[in-house]
Design an enzyme around this catalytic site. Structure first.
Site, mmCIF file in Angstrom:
data_model
loop_
_atom_site.group_PDB
_atom_site.id
_atom_site.type_symbol
_atom_site.label_atom_id
_atom_site.label_comp_id
_atom_site.label_asym_id
_atom_site.label_seq_id
_atom_site.Cartn_x
_atom_site.Cartn_y
_atom_site.Cartn_z
ATOM 1 C CD GLU A 62 -1.223 -2.404 1.999
ATOM 2 O OE1 GLU A 62 -0.165 -2.584 2.185
ATOM 3 O OE2 GLU A 62 -2.330 -3.072 2.842
ATOM 4 C CB CYS A 93 -0.072 -3.238 8.675
ATOM 5 S SG CYS A 93 0.249 -1.939 7.769
HETATM 6 N N1 THU Z 1 2.456 -6.390 3.922
HETATM 7 C C1 THU Z 1 1.814 -5.560 2.828
HETATM 8 O O1 THU Z 1 2.749 -5.303 1.789
HETATM 9 N N2 THU Z 1 0.512 -4.945 3.216
HETATM 10 C C2 THU Z 1 -0.429 -5.468 4.584
HETATM 11 O O2 THU Z 1 -1.694 -4.921 4.152
HETATM 12 C C3 THU Z 1 0.316 -6.196 5.392
HETATM 13 C C4 THU Z 1 1.344 -6.753 4.902
HETATM 14 C C5 THU Z 1 3.085 -7.179 3.741
HETATM 15 C C6 THU Z 1 4.770 -6.996 4.995
HETATM 16 C C7 THU Z 1 5.665 -8.029 4.739
HETATM 17 O O3 THU Z 1 6.087 -8.209 3.405
HETATM 18 C C8 THU Z 1 4.384 -8.966 4.671
HETATM 19 O O4 THU Z 1 2.862 -8.373 4.301
HETATM 20 C C9 THU Z 1 4.235 -9.530 5.658
HETATM 21 O O5 THU Z 1 3.179 -8.796 6.738
#
Ligand code: THU
Length: 141
Positions: A62, A93
């Site tokens: 995001e 997150c």
């Molecule tokens: N992650 C995202 O890219 N976006 C989210 O909304 C949740 C988590 C990624 C961060 C990390 O590379 C992986 O997902 C596991 O947390």
């Protein structure tokens, strides 16, 4: 509240997020995520998560999408789609919610997995009573 219905423009944003997910660099978590944001002028910007051997330097899909938009001169975002692995809708997150809020308090949020249900809600629902630029008063630039 999650809504069951999807507009055509939501479907298009989701498709962009699914494509972006194919470019995720997630060798450590093996949790590839794709995102796409829609600007007020209709342009779409994509992002994927990019991990790092120094784990804490990882950035979420995001935020990459938002930063692509801002770097292209866009300041107003109206929707974001996020797609993760599995059947559960992937939720942004907390850090990404705050970054999204900076450029779109009224933003529509579309969340999905590879399969399974799609959820639609608003950023205000995901980050109620939030802090934002308006609380700092007028800022230069
Ligand atoms: N992650 C995202 O890219 N976006 C989210 O909304 C949740 C988590 C990624 C961060 C990390 O590379 C992986 O997902 C596991 O947390």
């Amino acid at each position: 509240m999650a809504e069951a219905w999807l507009r055509d423009e939501d479907e298009a944003l989701l498709a962009a997020a699914r494509l972006a997910r194919e470019r995720a660099y997630a060798p450590y978590s093996r949790f590839p995520v794709g995102a796409a944001v829609r600007a007020a002028d209709g342009r779409i910007f994509q992002g994927c998560n990019i991990e790092n051997a120094s784990y804490g330097l990882t950035i979420c899909a995001e935020r990459v999408a938002v930063f692509q938009a801002v770097a292209a001169g866009v300041r107003q975002l109206v929707a974001v789609a996020v797609v993760g692995p599995g059947d559960e809708p992937c939720r942004p997150c907390g850090a990404c919610r705050q970054v999204l809020r900076e450029f779109g308090l009224e933003m529509r949020v579309i969340m999905a997995g590879e399969d399974g249900p799609v959820e639609v809600t608003t950023l205000d629902e995901l980050l109620p009573r939030s802090f934002g630029p308006d609380h700092l008063g007028p800022q230069p630039g």
